[in-house]
Motif scaffolding. Structure first.
Motif, mmCIF file in Angstrom:
data_model
loop_
_atom_site.group_PDB
_atom_site.id
_atom_site.type_symbol
_atom_site.label_atom_id
_atom_site.label_comp_id
_atom_site.label_asym_id
_atom_site.label_seq_id
_atom_site.Cartn_x
_atom_site.Cartn_y
_atom_site.Cartn_z
ATOM 1 N N ARG A 23 0.833 -1.194 0.000
ATOM 2 C CA ARG A 23 0.000 0.000 0.000
ATOM 3 C C ARG A 23 0.874 1.253 0.000
ATOM 4 N NH1 ARG A 23 -2.906 -0.285 5.243
ATOM 5 N NH2 ARG A 23 -4.090 1.483 4.426
ATOM 6 N N PRO A 24 0.313 2.383 -0.328
ATOM 7 C CA PRO A 24 1.073 3.631 -0.287
ATOM 8 C C PRO A 24 1.645 3.889 1.098
ATOM 9 C CG PRO A 24 -1.003 3.939 -1.455
ATOM 10 C CD PRO A 24 -1.049 2.571 -0.848
ATOM 11 N N GLY A 25 2.848 4.423 1.139
ATOM 12 C CA GLY A 25 3.489 4.704 2.416
ATOM 13 C C GLY A 25 3.974 3.469 3.133
ATOM 14 N N LYS A 26 4.057 2.329 2.405
ATOM 15 C CA LYS A 26 4.495 1.060 2.984
ATOM 16 C C LYS A 26 3.625 0.631 4.165
ATOM 17 C CE LYS A 26 9.324 1.514 1.572
ATOM 18 N NZ LYS A 26 10.752 1.489 2.003
ATOM 19 N N ARG A 27 2.358 1.013 4.112
ATOM 20 C CA ARG A 27 1.444 0.593 5.180
ATOM 21 C C ARG A 27 1.127 -0.889 5.028
ATOM 22 N NH1 ARG A 27 -0.618 5.792 3.921
ATOM 23 N NH2 ARG A 27 -0.444 7.220 5.697
ATOM 24 N N LEU A 28 0.879 -1.520 6.161
ATOM 25 C CA LEU A 28 0.732 -2.970 6.207
ATOM 26 C C LEU A 28 -0.707 -3.403 5.975
ATOM 27 C CD1 LEU A 28 2.061 -5.749 6.945
ATOM 28 C CD2 LEU A 28 1.405 -5.281 9.316
ATOM 29 N N PHE A 76 -7.434 -14.583 9.538
ATOM 30 C CA PHE A 76 -6.838 -13.553 10.390
ATOM 31 C C PHE A 76 -6.036 -12.588 9.535
ATOM 32 C CE2 PHE A 76 -4.242 -17.345 10.275
ATOM 33 C CZ PHE A 76 -2.956 -16.897 10.030
ATOM 34 N N GLY A 77 -5.807 -11.402 10.058
ATOM 35 C CA GLY A 77 -5.067 -10.417 9.285
ATOM 36 C C GLY A 77 -4.780 -9.161 10.072
ATOM 37 N N THR A 78 -4.046 -8.256 9.435
ATOM 38 C CA THR A 78 -3.672 -6.975 10.025
ATOM 39 C C THR A 78 -3.812 -5.887 8.971
ATOM 40 O OG1 THR A 78 -2.083 -8.023 11.519
ATOM 41 C CG2 THR A 78 -1.843 -5.660 11.156
ATOM 42 N N TRP A 79 -4.424 -4.766 9.361
ATOM 43 C CA TRP A 79 -4.593 -3.621 8.475
ATOM 44 C C TRP A 79 -4.110 -2.375 9.188
ATOM 45 C CZ3 TRP A 79 -8.961 0.172 8.385
ATOM 46 C CH2 TRP A 79 -8.855 1.054 7.296
ATOM 47 N N GLN A 80 -3.114 -1.733 8.618
ATOM 48 C CA GLN A 80 -2.606 -0.489 9.176
ATOM 49 C C GLN A 80 -3.435 0.667 8.640
ATOM 50 O OE1 GLN A 80 1.547 0.158 8.556
ATOM 51 N NE2 GLN A 80 1.597 2.105 9.646
ATOM 52 N N ILE A 112 -1.291 3.101 13.710
ATOM 53 C CA ILE A 112 -2.473 2.433 14.261
ATOM 54 C C ILE A 112 -2.756 1.194 13.417
ATOM 55 C CG2 ILE A 112 -4.913 2.648 14.831
ATOM 56 C CD1 ILE A 112 -4.515 5.650 15.057
ATOM 57 N N ASN A 113 -2.878 0.053 14.080
ATOM 58 C CA ASN A 113 -3.124 -1.221 13.395
ATOM 59 C C ASN A 113 -4.412 -1.858 13.902
ATOM 60 O OD1 ASN A 113 -0.713 -1.644 11.672
ATOM 61 N ND2 ASN A 113 0.365 -1.548 13.614
ATOM 62 N N PHE A 114 -5.151 -2.405 12.964
ATOM 63 C CA PHE A 114 -6.344 -3.175 13.297
ATOM 64 C C PHE A 114 -6.061 -4.634 12.989
ATOM 65 C CE2 PHE A 114 -10.448 -5.075 11.954
ATOM 66 C CZ PHE A 114 -11.089 -5.015 13.182
ATOM 67 N N GLN A 115 -6.151 -5.482 14.005
ATOM 68 C CA GLN A 115 -5.910 -6.919 13.848
ATOM 69 C C GLN A 115 -7.210 -7.672 14.088
ATOM 70 O OE1 GLN A 115 -2.685 -6.759 16.865
ATOM 71 N NE2 GLN A 115 -1.446 -7.833 15.348
ATOM 72 N N PHE A 116 -7.394 -8.737 13.363
ATOM 73 C CA PHE A 116 -8.649 -9.462 13.488
ATOM 74 C C PHE A 116 -8.423 -10.942 13.205
ATOM 75 C CE2 PHE A 116 -8.081 -7.770 9.277
ATOM 76 C CZ PHE A 116 -8.321 -8.841 8.435
ATOM 77 N N SER A 117 -9.277 -11.765 13.776
ATOM 78 C CA SER A 117 -9.256 -13.196 13.495
ATOM 79 C C SER A 117 -10.637 -13.773 13.761
ATOM 80 C CB SER A 117 -8.210 -13.923 14.354
ATOM 81 O OG SER A 117 -8.587 -13.933 15.717
ATOM 82 N N ALA A 118 -10.922 -14.862 13.067
ATOM 83 C CA ALA A 118 -12.176 -15.588 13.271
ATOM 84 C C ALA A 118 -11.922 -17.043 12.941
ATOM 85 C CB ALA A 118 -13.286 -15.019 12.396
ATOM 86 N N ASN A 119 -12.593 -17.922 13.644
ATOM 87 C CA ASN A 119 -12.453 -19.346 13.344
ATOM 88 C C ASN A 119 -13.716 -20.091 13.723
ATOM 89 O OD1 ASN A 119 -12.016 -20.722 16.162
ATOM 90 N ND2 ASN A 119 -10.641 -18.946 16.178
ATOM 91 N N GLY A 120 -13.935 -21.155 12.997
ATOM 92 C CA GLY A 120 -15.058 -22.035 13.279
ATOM 93 C C GLY A 120 -14.582 -23.472 13.369
ATOM 94 N N HIS A 121 -15.074 -24.196 14.344
ATOM 95 C CA HIS A 121 -14.620 -25.567 14.583
ATOM 96 C C HIS A 121 -15.842 -26.460 14.747
ATOM 97 C CE1 HIS A 121 -11.425 -28.356 16.167
ATOM 98 N NE2 HIS A 121 -12.524 -28.980 16.566
ATOM 99 N N ASN A 122 -15.933 -27.455 13.878
ATOM 100 C CA ASN A 122 -17.021 -28.426 13.959
ATOM 101 C C ASN A 122 -16.430 -29.798 14.215
ATOM 102 O OD1 ASN A 122 -18.630 -30.641 12.157
ATOM 103 N ND2 ASN A 122 -20.041 -29.277 13.225
ATOM 104 N N GLN A 123 -16.960 -30.474 15.221
ATOM 105 C CA GLN A 123 -16.449 -31.797 15.575
ATOM 106 C C GLN A 123 -17.589 -32.799 15.684
ATOM 107 O OE1 GLN A 123 -13.175 -31.877 18.235
ATOM 108 N NE2 GLN A 123 -13.877 -33.727 19.257
ATOM 109 N N ASN A 124 -17.410 -33.907 14.991
ATOM 110 C CA ASN A 124 -18.370 -35.009 15.027
ATOM 111 C C ASN A 124 -17.598 -36.244 15.473
ATOM 112 O OD1 ASN A 124 -19.996 -37.206 14.456
ATOM 113 N ND2 ASN A 124 -20.802 -36.373 12.548
#
Length: 760
Positions: A306-311, A353-357, A364-376
């Motif tokens: 991204r511009p400015g080497k943002r993550l 999951f990821g990171t957005w500057q 300032i960084n915004f980090q996020f993650s989500a997961n789903g687990h199904n077990q039978n």
């Protein structure tokens, strides 16, 4: 005539011989203009090399012309390469100007402070293990790879399904947080399954923090954390493949691929596949020694320039596994039946999951993650079906002002859990009641540079659990280093917490309909920890490096939640421990390397982990007093061959018995798992490796599964209160139980593998 032919031959050979002797390649190895003694200079693909003298000089004889790659290496410096085209003359003067390297001595780490800092500058002690460390003993999962990390032990909890968890300094798996790229996506049901299926060809390093880290990472980081750092797409090879198989019939494949989507998007794709479908019963108990498994995992990581080497990075993974263990004649037709016993688990799991500057002038960084687990899954006749969804988001702001390094963060975690047991059923009805937990929090950290060589880190975190209310966790870290950073002292003190999560997979809870009883309002589990750490680096005049890393730790644990399944066979009773638990000890890590290609890492931990309740102190189950690990490697530069010898050793552990009449030993024996491997490089892209695992052929006792011949307890007589009554056919009052386990059941086996890597 023969004499004439001989003279003619000599006439042609003598000039060639003289020419060969004249192909002398000379040069120097320098550092900041000063000669480097005992540096290794090696000609790739030729099996030839030399060691520099006191003036940094070297001489290598070659007998052919062409283009060659010369490599200069030295402990503590970055490896330097030069490509040279040699024509009909030698005596080329090569000059290598080495630069200081991390080499495992001063890596960049993120786990201690959530910011990329030099390992030596970090006020929090962080142990770093590179991908090359784990290549010395290749395994099909990160779970098994950790067996050679000092103070960290993968613990198998069931002889049949082979599920387990990770112990750090004796504290059990629920108190170890596992992160991937800093995101807490491996927890709850995924403690085991989340550590399988990560393509190891994509792992850059693994960071280990021992002791509470809840100030930054929140719940579950009570005993410590393990952060799996994947490679950045720009640093990954274009193509990497790694396949190996064992004499038991196991096969594991890792694939990695780097690609570009346009000019600004770099993509890293990985896949892991594991296949084992060969039932073996070497201990003759009628059950599989190792769980059979078919697993596929796909990983994708995207990096956007991204511009400015943002993550901006975004990653995702999907894993599916079909595993089972049980009686040797079990088939899928017996799943859930009462004729043949088997434990069958189907797992489907996704992660993102990821990171957005943010596009601001501030960091300032915004980090996020989500997961789903199904077990039978089925355990004999008992069916266990569960769904878990976790969402996590975090906003961090970093600021450097004069002598202060500030980190401010806001976090939120959402956890949803539901299963088919009474654990998620309202106690006064049959109505389903999934567990939903909201956990918002805020944290502040300030790293203060007291002097050039001293720093003080202060941190505090506040969380509000929707069930347990407010949770407060502070920490303090102090670091003092010598001027040349050859010696670093750290002192840490802090608090860790884990919110009560009684809704988790527990074999004892799956033995029938039970009423869930809470004798009190459960309080979050907490621990207070102090840790003193000293690191010393030693460089000798002959090119040898020795690194020492010693720690003393003490953790005081309160409010521990222990489910009681024994007081009443019709109830699960949850309550906080009326007492405390303590984990204390000392550990030492050694890292040494010699200029001749020999390197060694080793570690030992001596600890005491105990639980005290109502004035009675007892040693914690399945916890060793002493453990040691080692890895010794030697590289034959001329042959392109490396030998690695790895292993561990554990002192006796207290094992779970089924009652006073159980005649099995209360403590395990000393045991050691040792491995040897040979790795041969073929050109620049190929590697072939092979060796033997578990050289001593150690396996636990054959009677580890109690009453393996009667898995449905048909010959067991129960009393009115649910206790087992001794009978002539069952004089020790035992039931079928697979939890008397402290080491893998897999004996000695050979393995053979091949790696193919394209760097550009």
């Amino acid at each position: 005539m023969k004499q004439i032919v001989l003279v003619i031959a000599l006439f042609y050979l003598i000039p060639y011989s003289c020419y060969s002797q004249n192909m002398l390649i000379k040069g120097k190895v320098l550092f900041q203009g000063e000669p480097v003694e005992y540096a290794n200079v090696y000609v790739k693909g030729q099996g030839k090399g030399a060691v520099t003298d006191s003036l940094g000089r070297f001489t290598i004889a070659l007998n052919e012309t062409g283009t060659f790659t010369f490599q200069a290496s030295m402990v503590g410096f970055q490896t330097s390469q030069q490509v040279v085209k040699l024509l009909n003359s030698g005596n080329s003067d090569l000059v290598f100007d080495l630069k200081e390297m991390d080499g495992g001595l001063d890596e960049v780490v993120v786990s201690g402070t959530m910011q990329e800092v030099s390992k030596l500058d970090s006020p929090v002690p962080v142990e770093v293990y590179s991908a090359n460390f784990f290549r010395a003993n290749p395994t099909p999962s990160v779970f098994e790879s950790l067996q050679n990390v000092n103070g960290v032990r993968p613990q198998i909890n069931c002889n049949v399904c082979n599920t387990g968890d990770i112990h750090i300094n004796g504290l059990e798996g629920p108190y170890t947080m596992v992160l991937i790229d800093g995101m807490p996506i491996v927890s709850g049901l995924a403690t085991v399954y989340g550590l399988t299926g990560i393509p190891q060809s994509l792992i850059d390093r693994i960071e280990v923090v021992k002791g509470p880290a809840s100030t930054l990472y929140g719940s579950e980081a009570v005993g410590g954390l393990i952060n799996v750092i994947t490679k950045k797409p720009e640093n990954a090879p274009s193509l990497s493949t790694d396949f190996f198989g064992t004499s038991w019939g196991e096969m594991n494949l890792d694939l990695g691929l780097r690609s570009n989507w346009g000019k600004n998007i770099q993509v890293l794709t990985g896949m892991n596949a594991f296949y084992y479908d060969n039932p073996i019963d070497n201990n003759s108990d009628g059950f599989t020694d190792v769980t059979l498994s078919k697993r596929i995992s796909v990983f994708q990581k995207i990096n956007v320039q991204r511009p400015g080497k943002r993550l901006f990075t975004l990653a995702g993974r999907y894993i599916y596994e079909d595993r089972w263990g049980g009686q040797m004649n079990w088939t899928t037709a017996d799943r859930g039946g009462e004729e043949v016993y088997g434990e069958s688990i189907y797992t489907s799991r996704w992660e993102a999951f990821g990171t957005w500057q943010l596009p601001t002038t501030e960091n300032i960084n915004f980090q996020f993650s989500a997961n789903g687990h199904n077990q039978n899954s089925t355990y004999g006749t008992t069916r266990y079906n569960a769904d878990q969804y976790i969402g996590f988001s975090q906003l961090t702001w970093t600021k450097t002002a004069q002598k202060h390094g500030l980190l401010l963060g806001l976090a939120y975690r959402y956890t949803y859990y539901d299963d088919n047991t009474v654990a998620t059923t309202k106690s006064d009805s049959d109505e389903n009641a999934p567990s939903i937990i909201h956990l918002p929090g805020a944290f502040l950290q300030d790293e203060i540079k007291l002097t050039v060589n001293q720093s003080l880190l202060l941190g505090v975190r506040y969380d509000h659990n929707s069930i347990h209310g407010s949770i407060f966790s502070p920490r303090l870290n102090y670091k003092l280093s010598s001027t040349d950073k050859s010696m670093v002292f750290r002192f840490s003190a802090g608090n860790g917490f884990r919110v009560a999560n009684v809704f988790t997979e527990d074999h004892a809870a799956l033995t029938g309909a039970r009423e869930v009883i809470f004798t009190e309002e459960l309080r979050p589990e907490q621990s207070w920890n102090v840790n003193a750490n000293l690191v010393k680096k030693i460089y000798t005049d002959n090119g040898t490096f020795i690194g020492l890393d010693g720690s003393a730790f003490y953790t005081y644990f309160t409010n521990r939640i222990i489910p009681d399944y024994e007081s009443n066979p019709n109830q699960i009773i949850y309550a906080n421990l009326d007492g405390s638990a303590v984990s204390k000890g000392v550990s030492l890590n050694l890292n040494a390397a010699w200029a001749n290609g020999l390197n060694m890492t080793g570690g030992a931990t001596l600890m005491d982990v105990s639980i005290e309740e109502e004035g009675i102190k007892s040693r914690q189950l399945l916890t060793e007093r002493f453990s040691g690990v080692w890895s010794v490697g030697y590289e034959f530069f001329r042959l392109g061959l490396t030998v690695d010898y790895t292993g561990n050793v554990y002192s006796p552990m207290r094992l779970p018995l089924l009652g006073p009449l159980d005649d099995r030993p209360e403590f395990s024996s000393w045991y050691s798992l040792q491995n040897i491997q040979l790795t041969k490089k073929i050109g620049e892209k190929w590697e072939i490796y092979g060796g033997v695992k578990n050289l001593l052929n150690f396996t636990p006792p054959a009677n580890s599964i109690a009453r393996a011949f009667d898995p449905f307890d048909e010959g067991v007589l129960f009393g009115p209160n649910g206790n087992v009554i001794p009978t002539p056919g069952n004089p020790n009052a035992l039931t079928f139980d697979p939890t008397y386990v402290f080491a893998p059941n897999q004996g000695i086996r050979g393995f053979l593998g091949v790696r193919f890597t394209v760097s550009d």
